[in-house]
Design a protein around this motif. Structure first.
Motif, short mmCIF file in Angstrom:
data_model
loop_
_atom_site.label_atom_id
_atom_site.label_comp_id
_atom_site.label_asym_id
_atom_site.label_seq_id
_atom_site.Cartn_x
_atom_site.Cartn_y
_atom_site.Cartn_z
N HIS A 41 10.13 17.32 -30.50
CA HIS A 41 11.10 16.58 -29.69
C HIS A 41 12.37 17.40 -29.49
O HIS A 41 12.94 17.40 -28.41
N TYR A 47 3.23 17.47 -26.13
CA TYR A 47 2.06 17.40 -26.99
C TYR A 47 1.33 16.09 -26.77
O TYR A 47 1.84 15.15 -26.18
N THR A 48 0.11 16.07 -27.26
CA THR A 48 -0.69 14.85 -27.28
C THR A 48 -1.18 14.66 -28.70
O THR A 48 -1.71 15.59 -29.30
N LEU A 49 -1.00 13.45 -29.22
CA LEU A 49 -1.36 13.21 -30.62
C LEU A 49 -2.63 12.39 -30.66
O LEU A 49 -2.69 11.30 -30.09
N TYR B 147 12.23 14.40 -21.89
CA TYR B 147 10.88 14.02 -22.26
C TYR B 147 10.95 12.84 -23.20
O TYR B 147 11.84 12.74 -24.01
N GLU B 149 8.58 10.12 -25.83
CA GLU B 149 7.31 9.94 -26.49
C GLU B 149 6.75 8.58 -26.10
O GLU B 149 7.44 7.57 -26.18
N HIS B 175 1.70 10.67 -26.65
CA HIS B 175 1.98 11.86 -25.85
C HIS B 175 3.46 12.05 -25.70
O HIS B 175 4.24 11.11 -25.80
N PHE B 176 3.84 13.29 -25.41
CA PHE B 176 5.25 13.61 -25.20
C PHE B 176 5.33 14.14 -23.78
O PHE B 176 4.95 15.27 -23.51
#
Lengths: 601, 196
Positions: A41, A47-49, B147, B149, B175-176
C-alpha cells in the motif's frame, strides 16, 4: 535459489509490477500477508490476494492467474515440493517463496531462474551440495564419443582396445550406480524429517525494516507470527527465545521516545511492551480459574482429569491465598490487591508444585483504555476464527474474518459508501450519522468474537483430553501411540480442522505422558484420527513427534504416511501443506494403520 | 375541496425521499390541469357576468378561484421542478446510461431534458482541462490515495484495467486496484472497500 539481498532481489523487482499473493491458512502466513500488504500500500504495488488451503487450490489459483500475472509470492506454502513440476509454469513466471516448511526441496534450492526463496541461507537448512545430487549430462556424451572413435581403429588392436573400453565402461557404470545409491541416501536423510524454520512474518518485517518502512503495527504482526509458531509447537524453545530477543530489540527501538509525564503518547496510540507473563491461555479475558483449568501446561501438571488433580488445584489456590470467589469471576473484575502481584505469587507457588516454567517471555499490546492483548491471546483468537466450523462460512470467508481481526481500526462497509453517493438534497444530518455509526463494525469486535470462540475451543479440547485419558482411548501400537475420535464425541466437528486437531494432539500427548507409568510409552510419537466429512466418509489423520523437553520438533510422519498409503493403495489425499496431515477414507483406516506399524517397527 | 389533488402530487414526492424518482404521475397531473381549467372557465363566466351586470357579490368567489389557480400552478411547477432536480442528481449518481427501471419512471419530456442536460454537461467537461477534458463526475470526495484495497463479494468474472491487464474477480479475493476503476463496481455491490 536463495535471495541474498531481499530489498534488491525481491522488492525492487516487483516494485512496478502486478503480483499475486498466495497465502496458506495459518496465522503466521496471515501476519506475513498483512505486513506485505501494508508495504505494498505504501508503494502502490498492485496485487491480488488469493487464500489457498491446499496443493489443489494452489494449482487452481495458479492456472487462473498465470495468463495475466508474471510474479507470484507464496507465503508459507510451496517450498517443500518441486514447484516447477507441480505447476508446470511458463518460462517467464517467477515465484518468490517465503515458507517456514523445511526441508526445502532441492530443485527449489538449485533453480536459478524461476524460483527465488525468501529464506535466509543459514536458517538451519543443511542442504546437500549440488554435486552430490545433480550430475551433468555432458559426461555421458563424451564417453560415447570416445567409444565410437575407438571403434574405427584397425581390427588388430581392436580387441585389446575393446577390452580396455569395456573395462572402462563397466567401471563408469559402477561409479554411476554408487553415486546414485549415495544420492538416494543423502536425499532420504535430507527429506526424512519435516520441521519449521524462521517465521515468515519475521522475514517480511525484516524487509520492512531494511526499507525503513516498519511501523508498530507491522512489528506487532511479526510478534504474532512468531508466537503462533510457539503456540502450535512448531519451533524449539531455544529458537523461540532467540527470536524473542530479536523482536525485543525492535520493540525497544520503537518504544524509544523521551516518554515522561509531559511528553506521553496519546492513550489511543499502540504500545507494545515486553512481558514476562504467565503461560495461562487467555487469562486476562477469562476468569483465572477457568484459564488454569483449560491451559495445557497447568492442566497436565496438576492432572486435572483426576479428582486428585482437582483437589491439588484447590490446594494451589489456597496456598496463594486467592479466595475461590475472586478467582472464578472475570479477571477484569478481580480485586486490585490480588492482581497487583499476581504473576510473582503464582510463580512462587507453582515452583512448589513442580511447574518451573509457568512464566514465558512474550509481548503485549495496549491501545485505547479497554484494549490489552497478549500475543498468545491474538493467536488463539485468530486461529479460532480461521477454523470456525460455522455451516455457512466457506474457508475463504473465515480467512477474511481472521485477516480483519488482525487490524485495529474500525471497518467501513460498502453500504456506507453507497449511501454517501445516494444522498442528495435535502437530507437531515442526524439520520446520516446514525446510518454511518450503525453500519460500522469495528475489527475489535471481531477479535472479541474470536476470543469467545477460542475459549469454547479450549474447553472442548480439555474435555476431550479428559475423556480420552479416562477411557483409555490411547492405544500403543508398537512404534507409536494411536487414538481415534469416534463420530459421536461432543465437539468432534471442531476437530475436523487441521490446526485444532494438531493442538488437541499435542495436548493429549502431554497429558498422556504425565498420566502413564509405562516408561517406554513416554517416548513414543502420537497418531490421531478424527472424522472429517461424514457424508464423504473421510477421516483426517495427524502425526506428531514424541513429547520431550529437548525435542527438536522434527516430524517423520510425512514420508511415513506417503509410503504407507502407497503400499496399501489406500485412498488418501495429501492436500495439506504440512505433510504430516492427511485425509483418508474411513474404510481404509485399518489397513493403512497396519502398513504404518510395519513400516515404522 | 380545491387543490387537494395538487397536494397529493407533492406528498407523493415527499414520501419518496433519498433521491428516488417515483413514476411520473400523468393521471394526477391531468386531473390537476382539468381542475384548473374548470376553475378558469367558471372564473371567466363569473367575470363576464360581474362586468356586464355589475354584480359585486361575485368578486370574492372570483378571488378564491384565482387563488386556487395560483396555488395549483405553484404545486404543479414545484412537482415538475423537483423531479428535474432528482433526474439531474441521477446523472451524477449513475453516469450517462440510466438503468431501465429508472427510465421507465420518466416521461418523454423528462427524458428529452435528461439527454440535453447530458449533452451540455459533456460539452462543459470537454472544455475544461485543455484539450483533453476532465471528468468531474468522478471522485466526488477528494480521494486519499490513488489505489484502494477492495474485496470481492461475489464472483464477477474478468475485469479489465486501463493497461489491459485482466483481473479475475472471484469471491473473497482481495485486490489493490486504481480507485477510479473500482468506484462503479463498489456502487454495484460487487466489490467492497477494505480499510485497514
Amino acid at each position: 535459489m536463495f535471495i541474498a539481498d531481499i530489498r534488491k532481489d525481491f522488492y525492487e523487482v516487483v516494485a512496478n509490477q502486478r503480483v499475486v499473493l498466495l497465502v496458506a491458512p495459518d496465522i503466521d502466513a496471515l501476519c506475513a500477508c498483512k505486513i506485505l500488504q501494508a508495504l505494498f500500500h505504501c508503494d502502490q504495488i498492485q496485487y491480488t490476494l488469493v487464500p489457498v488451503t491446499g496443493w489443489q487450490e494452489l494449482g487452481t489459483a495458479f492456472l487462473e492467474h498465470k495468463e495475466q500475472f508474471r510474479y507470484f509470492v507464496l507465503i508459507n506454502c510451496g517450498a517443500n515440493v518441486d514447484l516447477l513440476e507441480m505447476l508446470q509454469p511458463d518460462d517467464d513466471s517467477i515465484f518468490f517463496i517465503c515458507d517456514t516448511h523445511r526441508p526445502v526441496d532441492v530443485v527449489n534450492v538449485y533453480n536459478d531462474t524461476q524460483i527465488k526463496l525468501l529464506i535466509k541461507q543459514d536458517d538451519d537448512l543443511s542442504v546437500p551440495s549440488y554435486d552430490d545430487i545433480f550430475r551433468d549430462e555432458d559426461e555421458e556424451g563424451e564417453d560415447s564419443g570416445n567409444e565410437s572413435d575407438e571403434g574405427s581403429e584397425p581390427s588388430g588392436k581392436r580387441r585389446r582396445f575393446d577390452e580396455g573400453a569395456v573395462e572402462r565402461r563397466i567401471e563408469r557404470q559402477r561409479a554411476k550406480r554408487e553415486w546414485e545409491a549415495r544420492r538416494r541416501e543423502i536425499l532420504f536423510d535430507y527429506e526424512q524429517y519435516e520441521y519449521h524454520g524462521t517465521s515468515a512474518a519475521m522475514m517480511f518485517f525484516e524487509l520492512a525494516w531494511v526499507l525503513t518502512k516498519d511501523t508498530k503495527d507491522m512489528l506487532w504482526w511479526a510478534i504474532i507470527g512468531l508466537t503462533d509458531q510457539w503456540v502450535h509447537d512448531k519451533i524449539t524453545n531455544m529458537k523461540y527465545v532467540t527470536d524473542i530477543a530479536t523482536m525485543q530489540r525492535h520493540v525497544s527501538r520503537h518504544n524509544h521516545r523521551n516518554e515522561d509525564e509531559e511528553n506521553s503518547l496519546s492513550i489511543d496510540c499502540m504500545r507494545i511492551s515486553f512481558e514476562y507473563d504467565l503461560r495461562l491461555t487467555l487469562y486476562q479475558h477469562w476468569s483465572l480459574y477457568e484459564s488454569i483449568y483449560n491451559s495445557c501446561y497447568t492442566s497436565c501438571s496438576f492432572k486435572l482429569w483426576t479428582l486428585n488433580g482437582q483437589k491439588k488445584l484447590q490446594e494451589f489456590l489456597a496456598d496463594m491465598g486467592l479466595p475461590l470467589k475472586q478467582v472464578r469471576q472475570k479477571f477484569n473484575s478481580m480485586d486490585m490487591s490480588i492482581k497487583e502481584n499476581l504473576r510473582d505469587v503464582i510463580e512462587e507457588s507453582s515452583n512448589k508444585y513442580g511447574m518451573k516454567d509457568i512464566r514465558i517471555q512474550t509481548f503485549g499490546v495496549h491501545f485505547g483504555f479497554k484494549n490489552r492483548f497478549l500475543a498468545s491471546d491474538m493467536v488463539h483468537a485468530t486461529a479460532a476464527l480461521l477454523e470456525s466450523a460455522e455451516k455457512d462460512d466457506s474457508e475463504t470467508d473465515n480467512f477474511i474474518k481472521a485477516l480483519d481481526a488482525l487490524s485495529r481500526c474500525a471497518k467501513e462497509t460498502k453500504f456506507t459508501l453507497q449511501r454517501l453517493n445516494l444522498l442528495t438534497f435535502p437530507l437531515k444530518m442526524s439520520s446520516f450519522f446514525f446510518l454511518l455509526f450503525s453500519l460500522c463494525r469495528s475489527n475489535i469486535d471481531r477479535l472479541h468474537s474470536g476470543i469467545a470462540l477460542a475459549k469454547k475451543k479450549l474447553i472442548a479440547i480439555q474435555q476431550t483430553v479428559a475423556s480420552c485419558i479416562c477411557t483409555n482411548l490411547i492405544l500403543s501400537q508398537g512404534p507409536f501411540l494411536y487414538c481415534y475420535l469416534m463420530e459421536g464425541t461432543p465437539d468432534v466437528k471442531l476437530f475436523s480442522k487441521p490446526m485444532a486437531l494438531t493442538l488437541l494432539c499435542k495436548y493429549l500427548l502431554k497429558a498422556f505422558v504425565h498420566s502413564t507409568r509405562n516408561k517406554r510409552c513416554k517416548l513414543l510419537p502420537l497418531v490421531m484420527a478424527a472424522p472429517k466429512d461424514v457424508e464423504k466418509g473421510t477421516v483426517i489423520v495427524v502425526g506428531i513427534p514424541p513429547e520431550s523437553e529437548t525435542s527438536d520438533k522434527k516430524n517423520f510422519f510425512g514420508r511415513a504416511f506417503e509410503k504407507a498409503a502407497e503400499s496399501t493403495s489406500s485412498r488418501t489425499l495429501h492436500d495439506h501443506f504440512d505433510t504430516s496431515i492427511i485425509e483418508l477414507k474411513t474404510e481404509d483406516r485399518s489397513k493403512f494403520l497396519d502398513a504404518l506399524i510395519t513400516l515404522l517397527s | 375541496m380545491f387543490c387537494e389533488k395538487a397536494i397529493e402530487l407533492i406528498r407523493e414526492l415527499h414520501r419518496m425521499s433519498d433521491g428516488q424518482l417515483p413514476a411520473f404521475n400523468e393521471d394526477g397531473l391531468r386531473q390537476v390541469l382539468q381542475e384548473m381549467e374548470a376553475l378558469y372557465e367558471q372564473n371567466q363566466s363569473d367575470v363576464n357576468e360581474a362586468k356586464s351586470e355589475g354584480r359585486a357579490k361575485l368578486i370574492p368567489s372570483i378571488k378564491l378561484r384565482h387563488c386556487c389557480l395560483l396555488r395549483n400552478q405553484r404545486c404543479v411547477t414545484a412537482y415538475l421542478y423537483d423531479r428535474l432536480l432528482r433526474i439531474r442528481a441521477l446523472r451524477w449518481e449513475y453516469g450517462s446510461v440510466l438503468p431501465a427501471n429508472v427510465r421507465f419512471h420518466m416521461c418523454a419530456e423528462e427524458l428529452q431534458w435528461f439527454s440535453q442536460y447530458k449533452k451540455s454537461l459533456a460539452s462543459f467537461m470537454r472544455s475544461l482541462g485543455g484539450n483533453e477534458g476532465l471528468d468531474i463526475t468522478q471522485d466526488m470526495k477528494p480521494p486519499k490515495s490513488l489505489y484502494i484495497e477492495v474485496r470481492c463479494l461475489k464472483d464477477h468474472g474478468e475485469f479489465e484495467i486501463d493497461d489491459g491487464t485482466v483481473i479475475l474477480l472471484k469471491k473473497n479475493s482481495q485486490h489493490f486496484l486504481p480507485r477510479w476503476k473500482c468506484e462503479q463496481l463498489i456502487r454495484q455491490g460487487v466489490l467492497e472497500h477494505v480499510v485497514s
